[in-house]
Design an enzyme around this catalytic site. Structure first.
Site, PDB file in Angstrom:
ATOM      1  N   GLY A 370      77.598  51.528  14.820  1.00  0.00           N
ATOM      2  CA  GLY A 370      76.265  51.700  14.229  1.00  0.00           C
ATOM      3  C   GLY A 370      75.130  52.135  15.124  1.00  0.00           C
ATOM      4  N   VAL A 374      70.039  49.382  17.118  1.00  0.00           N
ATOM      5  CA  VAL A 374      69.707  48.829  15.739  1.00  0.00           C
ATOM      6  C   VAL A 374      69.869  46.944  15.980  1.00  0.00           C
ATOM      7  CG1 VAL A 374      70.222  50.745  14.544  1.00  0.00           C
ATOM      8  CG2 VAL A 374      72.377  49.139  14.821  1.00  0.00           C
ATOM      9  N   GLY A 375      70.337  46.142  17.171  1.00  0.00           N
ATOM     10  CA  GLY A 375      70.039  45.189  17.381  1.00  0.00           C
ATOM     11  C   GLY A 375      71.989  44.464  17.369  1.00  0.00           C
ATOM     12  N   THR A 377      73.881  43.787  19.551  1.00  0.00           N
ATOM     13  CA  THR A 377      74.445  43.270  20.935  1.00  0.00           C
ATOM     14  C   THR A 377      73.497  41.795  20.944  1.00  0.00           C
ATOM     15  OG1 THR A 377      74.627  44.744  22.646  1.00  0.00           O
ATOM     16  CG2 THR A 377      74.456  42.893  24.039  1.00  0.00           C
ATOM     17  N   SER A 693      80.765  67.755   6.700  1.00  0.00           N
ATOM     18  CA  SER A 693      79.743  67.511   5.916  1.00  0.00           C
ATOM     19  C   SER A 693      79.239  68.541   5.755  1.00  0.00           C
ATOM     20  CB  SER A 693      78.926  66.167   6.538  1.00  0.00           C
ATOM     21  OG  SER A 693      78.613  66.516   6.987  1.00  0.00           O
ATOM     22  N   LYS A 736      71.878  59.908   7.358  1.00  0.00           N
ATOM     23  CA  LYS A 736      70.977  60.637   6.826  1.00  0.00           C
ATOM     24  C   LYS A 736      70.588  61.210   5.752  1.00  0.00           C
ATOM     25  CE  LYS A 736      76.240  63.174   7.399  1.00  0.00           C
ATOM     26  NZ  LYS A 736      77.447  63.529   5.882  1.00  0.00           N
TER      27      LYS A 736
END
Length: 800
Positions: A370, A374-375, A377, A693, A736
């Site tokens: 990720g 975002v946490g 570790t 994309s 996105k």
């Protein structure tokens, strides 16, 4: 009546007696034994016997010792008539009596009289026995066994020994010897119920012979142990004497002391026998070397590593799923899939522990993927806390040398074990949680491939005997829980990726960031800066303003940094003014502390020809991607700029070819494609971009330019395009969509094949706030994104 006088005239004994049911105690005829009486009906029975001056009671073993009030079926039929020699009252309302067995008896009748049991008893006399050779042999053998038992340490009252030796009656001899046997109450009851004196003598002889055999074996064990202890004591005594002499002469043997110290540590380390053998082999080498030699220093360092590793030490796992879930919920918001996976592992571990079969379980190897912040570790740390395990983090970013993972061979100067063994030593347990951070950023050069070294570490089938080059002996890593973190998967080699269970952590929505800030970030920063919630209060409006105006990220790292900055400014203000009052953080106060907002959340209102809002996924989360298309006089060439990769260039060519093929349907003069060159640019030019994309966005931009229709600025899109105009699925859609939401764009065009994934991954409140349109053909995109043809107003004005 004396304890061992000749047998009474049994005809003088009464036919009824007060009953005392015994628990775990058998009193044989002729045996003197103390009894402690506590139950009320038994105490009443003793009092009744003494009041009638008969002093006789009947003793019978209770079948179930736990039963407080037994019935006739709970008491053995065969018991012993006994006489009370002495009685003493105790302080705890119990009484102690000294009794002597008189004769066997059989209960004929049992009734309750005045709160005690009374039994009618048939007296059983021993029949006369013919003095056969067998009887004589059994008697002599029993008396010999008695002498042998005493010589082997069996404790028997001397007076009783003399009486046993003087007794000639087989039945009486059997009863007296039975009274000194080390047997359970049920076995003693079986002997009591043998009415044939000769048979009883045989059984008692066999049991006594077995007991003497056990005593002989015990003595042999004691002698062996004593000899071993004496040998050790003698060695210890001699060593102490040598030590004392050396100290007296001032010649303390430091080398020998060091060797002994290592020996002790090796024995106490719990290492397997084959490794202990290697350690002792190295210790012998050290013993022969000069203590100041370089080789001796190398061996000392090696032995220090061996004895300090946790060969057999492990922490006890916390197997309570409710507590583990509570810890995970306290430390991290949402992340339900990861929490569920950890709880599954705990459930399996608990079931395996409770099973009587194989209790070992291989630690899972997870890979959290990720964007930063975002946490990932901190989640590893929380998992270790939930499992009650030690946590060690290994940073692999920039590691290029295989030896950093597997260790250096001891032949090199300054050799050390690799990061894995170092982490195990640091944890001091063999079942820690080890986090391999930034596994996607491992380098590769001439010194080897570190990712190849990780293949063995992260393979549950191989890491049971992981051999570090420095140690040269296997270490079991199968109980270690490995957690890897990465920002992207495409840089991780496929064989390494196959060994890991990949769990994706998406970026956070604005609502999630608001919740995380209130529950985790603000309390943490207040604590770190010496303030509390009574002094500083953030309103929801202020936090939202901070998120929108000062951070644009998938995670919350920068948000925490900005919150910390505000709190530190308040702390400074409190110290400067000397007044501690409550500060309510508002958007205006944030502007005062942090300056004007860095980011604007307002989208461009103006619809332009050839300018399309695409969506991109990067390793730091989702991003808005502006795609600019313009045409100019030329010969139909396609110009691509903006550091585009090969895949993106091919998407642009496919888009151009599709628009050419559909010129008639789109109302485009086919000759225009030969008159103009087409230029496609994707800002920012310095950042490399690749992937399929942006296909539908590029196609929409080209169609916009040639049809002169503006593209809606309030619409963002992502999807791969084919030559037939099909819209194919792409990845990273949650990130996105969140990027579009951050930019204030609510309408997003997505591939239809991604609908199920989007609906399951996106939180309900995000889905409700967005207008998500799923398409499977580019024509649907044109209908939504392209406005009506732009009028040539500007040209007319310039002519006039």
């Amino acid at each position: 009546m004396g304890p061992f006088e000749d047998k009474l005239d049994l005809l003088e004994l009464p036919s009824t007696y007060p009953l005392i049911p015994t628990r775990d105690v058998i009193v044989f005829p002729y045996m003197v034994f103390p009894l402690f009486i506590g139950r009320p009906f038994s105490i009443k029975a003793v009092e009744e016997a003494l009041d009638n001056n008969q002093r006789y009671i009947f003793l019978s073993l209770q079948k179930d010792k736990e039963k407080e009030i037994p019935t006739k079926k709970d008491i053995h039929e065969i018991g012993v008539v006994a006489t009370i020699i002495r009685m003493m009252k105790l302080e705890d309302n119990r009484i102690k009596i000294l009794v002597q067995g008189v004769s066997r008896g059989r209960i004929k009748e049992l009734k309750k009289v005045d709160d005690y049991y009374q039994v009618g008893v048939e007296i059983i006399e021993d029949p006369e026995v013919e003095e056969t050779l067998e009887v004589q042999a059994l008697k002599h053998s029993l008396k010999d066994l008695l002498d042998k038992a005493i010589s082997l340490g069996k404790q028997i009252v001397p007076d009783l020994v003399e009486i046993i030796k003087s007794v000639e009656e087989p039945g009486r001899l059997a009863d007296l010897v039975a009274s000194i046997l080390d047997i359970k109450a049920e076995e003693a009851q079986q002997i009591l119920e043998i009415l044939d004196p000769v048979e009883r003598l045989r059984v008692v002889h066999d049991k006594f012979l077995k007991e003497v055999g056990i005593l002989e074996l015990q003595q042999k064990i004691r002698i062996s142990a004593r000899e071993a202890i004496e040998k050790d004591q003698r060695e210890y005594f001699l060593r102490q004497q040598i030590k004392a002499i050396q100290e007296e002469l001032g010649e303390r043997d430091e080398k020998q002391e060091e060797i002994e110290n290592y020996k002790k540590k090796i024995e106490e380390s719990g290492m397997p026998d084959e490794i202990k053998e290697e350690a002792l082999k190295q210790l012998k080498r050290l013993e022969k070397m000069h203590p100041d030699s370089a080789e001796a220093g190398v061996i000392r360092t090696y032995l220090d590593w061996l004895v300090e590793l946790p060969w057999n030490k492990r922490t006890k796992d916390r197997l309570d799923l409710k507590i583990a879930k509570k810890i995970l919920d306290e430390d991290h918001y949402d992340l339900e899939k990861i929490k569920e996976r950890i709880l599954e592992y705990l459930a399996v571990l608990k079931l395996k522990k409770e099973s009587s079969k194989d209790k070992s379980i291989k630690g899972p190897i997870l890979c959290f993927v990720g964007p930063p912040g975002v946490g990932k570790t901190s989640l590893g740390r929380s998992i270790a806390k939930a499992l009650n395990r030690k946590f060690v983090r290994i940073s692999l970013g920039g590691v290029r040398d295989e030896a950093e993972i597997r260790g250096h061979r001891r032949t090199y100067v300054g050799a050390m074990p690799g990061k894995i063994i170092q982490a195990i030593k640091q944890a001091r347990t063999k079942n820690p949680v080890i986090m391999l951070d930034e596994v996607d950023k491992i380098g590769l050069d001439f010194r080897g491939d570190p990712t190849a070294a990780l293949l063995e570490v992260l393979d549950p089938e191989q890491n049971k005997e992981f051999i570090d080059h420095y140690l040269g002996v296997p270490f079991d890593l199968s109980e270690v829980m490995f957690i890897c973190t990465a920002n992207r998967l495409d840089t991780i080699p496929r064989p390494l990726l196959d060994r890991m269970e990949v769990i994706r952590l998406s970026g956070y929505s604005e609502e999630e960031k608001l919740h995380i800030a209130k529950k985790y970030l603000i309390p943490k920063q207040l604590k770190e800066n010496g303030l509390d919630e009574k002094t500083v209060e953030f309103s929801d409006k202020a936090i939202t303003f901070l998120i929108r105006g000062y951070t644009r990220e998938a995670g919350v790292r920068n948000l925490e940094r900005q919150i910390g900055s505000i709190i530190r400014k308040i702390a400074k203000k409190i110290i400067e003014t000397g007044k501690k009052r409550k500060y309510k953080i508002t958007p205006s106060l944030i502007k005062k502390f942090l300056g004007a907002p860095i980011y604007s959340t307002e989208k461009e209102e103006k619809d332009e020809v050839g300018v399309v809002t695409g969506l991109a996924w990067t390793e730091v989360g989702g991003e808005i991607l502006k795609i600019e298309v313009t045409k100019m006089d030329g010969k139909g060439n396609l110009v691509l700029t903006g550091s585009l990769g090969d895949v993106m260039k091919e998407s642009a060519r496919i888009a151009f070819s599709y628009v050419k093929s559909k010129a008639k349907e789109l109302g485009i003069d086919p000759e225009e494609f030969g008159k103009y060159d087409l230029h496609i640019h994707v800002p920012a030019g310095a950042i490399p971009k690749d992937g399929p994309s942006a296909g539908i966005a590029i196609t929409t931009g080209i169609a916009s330019v040639f049809t002169n229709r503006p593209v809606r600025s309030d619409v963002a899109m992502t999807g791969e395009i084919t030559l037939r105009g099909k819209v194919l699925p792409v990845g990273g859609l949650k990130e996105k969509i969140l990027a579009a939401k951050r930019a204030g764009i609510k309408t997003v065009i997505l591939p239809k094949d991604n609908k199920e994934e989007v609906m399951s991954d996106l939180p309900p409140y995000v889905r409700k706030s967005m207008n998500l349109i799923f398409v499977d053909h580019i024509d649907e995109v044109f209908k939504i994104a392209l406005r009506e043809e732009k009028k040539e107003v500007e040209n007319q004005e310039s002519e006039s």
